[in-house]
Enzyme design. Sequence first.
Site, PDB file in Angstrom:
ATOM      1  N   LYS A 112       0.976  -1.324  -0.109  1.00 25.82           N
ATOM      2  CA  LYS A 112      -0.072   0.053   0.045  1.00 25.82           C
ATOM      3  C   LYS A 112       0.804   1.206  -0.001  1.00 25.82           C
ATOM      4  CE  LYS A 112      -3.607   2.396   2.633  1.00 25.82           C
ATOM      5  NZ  LYS A 112      -4.239   2.692   3.598  1.00 25.82           N
ATOM      6  N   GLU A 167      11.248  -4.156   3.927  1.00 33.09           N
ATOM      7  CA  GLU A 167      11.294  -5.451   3.249  1.00 33.09           C
ATOM      8  C   GLU A 167      11.126  -5.720   2.024  1.00 33.09           C
ATOM      9  OE1 GLU A 167       9.676  -4.650   6.100  1.00 33.09           O
ATOM     10  OE2 GLU A 167      10.538  -5.782   7.878  1.00 33.09           O
ATOM     11  N   GLY A 212      -4.411  -1.759   4.991  1.00 32.50           N
ATOM     12  CA  GLY A 212      -3.427  -2.650   4.710  1.00 32.50           C
ATOM     13  C   GLY A 212      -4.265  -4.280   5.212  1.00 32.50           C
ATOM     14  N   ARG A 213      -4.548  -4.451   6.273  1.00 31.33           N
ATOM     15  CA  ARG A 213      -5.109  -5.764   6.872  1.00 31.33           C
ATOM     16  C   ARG A 213      -6.494  -5.820   6.408  1.00 31.33           C
ATOM     17  NH1 ARG A 213      -3.788  -2.248  10.646  1.00 31.33           N
ATOM     18  NH2 ARG A 213      -5.308  -1.298  12.018  1.00 31.33           N
ATOM     19  N   GLU A 264      -3.448  -6.110  15.304  1.00 33.40           N
ATOM     20  CA  GLU A 264      -2.991  -4.844  14.662  1.00 33.40           C
ATOM     21  C   GLU A 264      -4.243  -3.824  14.810  1.00 33.40           C
ATOM     22  OE1 GLU A 264       0.307  -3.628  11.753  1.00 33.40           O
ATOM     23  OE2 GLU A 264      -1.587  -4.127  10.547  1.00 33.40           O
ATOM     24  N   HIS A 272      -1.778 -33.096  19.593  1.00 32.84           N
ATOM     25  CA  HIS A 272      -0.368 -33.845  19.931  1.00 32.84           C
ATOM     26  C   HIS A 272       0.704 -32.890  20.074  1.00 32.84           C
ATOM     27  CE1 HIS A 272      -2.474 -37.407  18.362  1.00 32.84           C
ATOM     28  NE2 HIS A 272      -2.906 -36.574  17.595  1.00 32.84           N
ATOM     29  N   LYS A 323       8.360   1.805  14.228  1.00 36.92           N
ATOM     30  CA  LYS A 323       9.051   2.110  12.792  1.00 36.92           C
ATOM     31  C   LYS A 323       9.995   3.259  12.980  1.00 36.92           C
ATOM     32  CE  LYS A 323       6.111  -0.034   9.535  1.00 36.92           C
ATOM     33  NZ  LYS A 323       5.199   0.212   8.438  1.00 36.92           N
TER      34      LYS A 323
HETATM   35  O1  F6P Z   1       4.163  -2.093   9.472  1.00 32.24           O
HETATM   36  C1  F6P Z   1       3.024  -2.602   9.560  1.00 32.24           C
HETATM   37  C2  F6P Z   1       2.341  -2.487   8.359  1.00 32.24           C
HETATM   38  O2  F6P Z   1       2.113  -0.916   8.089  1.00 32.24           O
HETATM   39  C3  F6P Z   1       1.085  -3.051   8.154  1.00 32.24           C
HETATM   40  O3  F6P Z   1      -0.085  -2.198   8.695  1.00 32.24           O
HETATM   41  C4  F6P Z   1       0.968  -3.503   6.730  1.00 32.24           C
HETATM   42  O4  F6P Z   1       0.006  -4.235   6.319  1.00 32.24           O
HETATM   43  C5  F6P Z   1       2.289  -3.829   6.501  1.00 32.24           C
HETATM   44  O5  F6P Z   1       3.033  -3.272   7.336  1.00 32.24           O
HETATM   45  C6  F6P Z   1       2.937  -3.713   4.885  1.00 32.24           C
HETATM   46  O6  F6P Z   1       2.467  -2.229   4.469  1.00 32.24           O
HETATM   47  P1  F6P Z   1       2.502  -1.930   2.861  1.00 32.24           P
HETATM   48  O7  F6P Z   1       1.304  -2.954   2.344  1.00 32.24           O
HETATM   49  O8  F6P Z   1       2.651  -0.520   2.958  1.00 32.24           O
HETATM   50  O9  F6P Z   1       3.728  -2.522   2.432  1.00 32.24           O
END
Ligand code: F6P
Length: 485
Positions: free
Chosen positions: A200, A206, A257-258, A343, A374, A478
């Site tokens: 988003k 990452e 995002g979620r 979240e 188990h 962050k």
């Molecule tokens: O760091 C948390 C977060 O912002 C989440 O809320 C989100 O789903 C995820 O990182 C990935 O964010 P993006 O879609 O902006 O890469």
Amino acid sequence: MKQLTELDSWTILEKHAASLRHHTFTDFKKDKLHLNACAISINFNYQLYDQNTIELLIKLANDVQLKNKIHSLISGEIVNKSEQRPALHTALRIIDNSQVIVDGTDIMPDVLATREQMRLISTQIKSGKWLGYSNKPIKDIVNIGIGGSDFGPRFCIEALSKFTDPTLAYHFISDADPDSFDDVLTNLNPETTLFIVSSKSFTTQETHYNTQKAFSWFDKSTKNYKDKHFIAVTANADKAQQMGITHILPIWNWVGGRYSVCSAINLITCIAIGYEAFMTFLAGANQMDKHFYESEFHENMPVMLALTGLWNINFLHISTHLLLVYTKQLEKFVAYVQQLDMESNGKSIDNEGHFINYATGPIVWGGSGNQAQHSYYQLLCQGSHKVAGDFISLKQFDNEIINTMCKAKIKILSEGINPLDKPNGLITGGTPLNHISLESCTPTTLGSLIALYEHKVYVQGVLWNINSFDQPGVESAKAARLVSA
Ligand code: F6P
């Protein structure tokens, strides 16, 4: 405005909980509640409450104006107050001609135009017309993304494996450890691989790192490799363009995002199951949306799940919520709900900026129900921590051993057992559980299941007076990481 705990309905619930303190599971009458909608049924009979509790919980919901708040969500009012945005994931799955107005403009034409882009892309790839730089058709699709840009698509691809096109293979890269990337790409061929960069913000460290690595995987002398092998899905098109990506599908700041699994962030699933089936996924979510805003609270599955959860968290003081799935198809649902719930509602500052004095979102955990037998069932049977949870199974397996096992475990954990010849085998029971049963795992039921939990989380956020759509703790963490790095 009165704090939640100052409401009469809250105080009455506290007294009511105290009056039930010595009740055991068997003291509660069965047939309390059993709801059905959208090919999903929920049996609430394993909860530690009675009909009176349900009425009191509904009174609390009325006192916090839940009906109006549901309307605010669906109609696009600014429910995400800290970020001054609506949260319109429900608009993503509207399948009739409704309008949804944001800032004076109908957002549906953009939603429909993006769906059309998804249709074209998925059709071209499936028909072998989308060609790589050496004119070979695409065989492998790799989603690069993390958090909400990974969990939903990853979950859908696994849950819908029986519906996915077997001539294509689907892969996910989310983390920044080198193996995440290398393990996926080892056996792939750049000529026939397409990357979907899902982010988003398009600023997630990452995802940026893995996208750069994916660029480097192509021979730099190869012309147009970004054009033919990369699609970005983002609300930050400028950033994607700066990185040289030309195929860009939008999402919008009103999609969290979620909460983005019904957006183009889930393009990989649209390609895998095909556009028509993806539309049935959206239709399933839309059916649950309608159930949510049309049903009375007594019959409303997301509302009753939320109120039941609140009872367990705030009045029985159970802070963990266990999700056990009795179908392999839904195993990744646990990780999906963990982000969705924790979240969204893992918060202790209310909408007015005050610290709150009651428990909010639970610790969500779990996995495969039968594997748990188990592994950590010992703690569920006899441990010292209280747990509440949802057991999820498929009705289509009602004659299979797996569902017999599911029902047996629900019975043991709720009713307990007292083996007279073996005192240390005592299981006291009293674990409050919901049994959620899907007819089968199809795109439609999956859409409904996801919407069920999204709305449960929203209702709990309303009850606790917190914003379920921001993540200020994550943002602070962050920023601190960047300063200290
Ligand atoms: O760091 C948390 C977060 O912002 C989440 O809320 C989100 O789903 C995820 O990182 C990935 O964010 P993006 O879609 O902006 O890469």
